[in-house]
Write an enzyme that holds these catalytic residues in place. Structure first.
Site: not given
Ligand code: ASP
Length: 309
Positions: A176, A204-206, A227, A229-230
């Site tokens: 990212t 899925r969206v982080g 950046t 683990s969303g």
């Protein structure tokens, strides 16, 4: 003259010295340096922090090395769904897009959401419709194809698992991307862009496109791009948490960033890093992983890119 500065990241994760070839390491460093120098030149020319972060992130999106734009990871259905956001600390204007496909530079679409729509966050088909109305050219799938990314996906495609580009696998790439900047007027901005997680499904969206989670800017405090683990960065509202520590506890950008990355996000199980800048141009780049692709440059003479801890 007031200090102006920019910081960028290309993702944090299991980045251990000796893991990649010297040639690949050099490629990463030159891609980071190019983005850093280009963003810095924008600031040097007296343009805004918003302009600078967009220019830097676009260059990172154009590189196949990072998990954003061209280098985005594959979803469960072998496509690419990208998320991005941008925020202007002077006005608190912000724009975010998620689940977009075929757009070369998602960060520019996020900026258009901020500047050319009444809204803050557009997702999926609606975001694509907005892009169409602005005459965005759509790249076909081959533009986003990368053999390494495809192999990453092939390894897990028939499983229920999805893989963060930060997975604890020695051969994993991370990526990212983001930028934060403080311009000559002391205005700050942040931008973040990602392809998300390999084999992600169900839309899925982080944290990356979410204002306050993966990205935030406010001239009262700081500009931040995250950046990691969303899912945890969303729960920890990480970017806003750093700003809150500065605003309500009077902490410096370095102390607040460090407190969140080395303590608060770890306590809830998250890993990753962030870059932050305040309105005096001070930069912080903490991470709790082995490494983070990163760079910083300021009118005070700082100029470096690095990868490892
Ligand atoms: N934070 C991003 C996400 O969860 C991933 C990353 O930073 O690489 O989508």
């Amino acid at each position: 003259m007031k200090t102006f500065s920019i910081a960028i990241h290309g993702g944090a994760g299991t980045l251990v010295k000796g893991m990649m070839t010297p040639e690949l390491e050099a490629q990463y460093k030159s891609a980071l340096q190019l983005a850093l120098d280009s963003g810095y030149k924008v600031l040097e020319a007296g343009k805004t922090a918003v302009e600078a972060v967009e220019v830097a992130v676009k260059l990172l999106e154009d590189s196949h090395l990072f998990n954003a734009g061209k280098g985005s990871v594959f979803t469960a259905t072998e496509t690419h769904e990208m998320d991005a956001s941008i925020m202007d600390g002077k006005t608190l204007n912000a724009g975010g897009v998620s689940l977009i496909t075929g757009i070369k530079n998602p960060v520019s679409l996020a900026r258009d959401v901020m500047e050319k729509s009444e809204h803050v966050f557009l997702a999926g088909d609606g975001a694509m419709q907005f892009a169409k109305e602005l005459n965005y050219k759509l790249e076909d799938a081959s533009y986003f194809y990368d053999e390494f990314r495809h192999n990453q996906w092939l390894e897990i495609k028939d499983t229920d698992s999805f893989q963060l580009d930060h997975a604890k696998k020695k051969d994993s790439k991370f990526g990212t991307v983001g930028a934060v900047a403080c311009d000559k007027d002391g205005n700050i901005a942040a931008a973040t862009s990602t392809g998300g997680m390999t084999n992600k499904k169900w839309g899925r969206v982080g944290d990356s496109p979410m204002i306050g989670a993966g990205n935030y800017a406010n001239n009262k405090t700081c500009a931040i791009s995250c950046t990691g683990s969303g899912e945890f960065f969303i729960r920890g509202v990480v970017a806003y948490d750093v700003a809150c520590l500065m605003e309500h506890k009077g902490m410096s950008v370095k102390d607040a960033s460090s407190e969140v990355i080395h303590k608060r996000i770890l306590e809830i199980g998250g890993d990753g890093g962030l870059i932050a800048v305040d309105t005096k141009g001070n930069i912080a780049m903490p991470f709790n992983t082995e490494g983070m692709y990163r760079g910083q440059k300021s009118s005070d003479g700082i100029d470096d890119v690095s990868i490892y801890g």
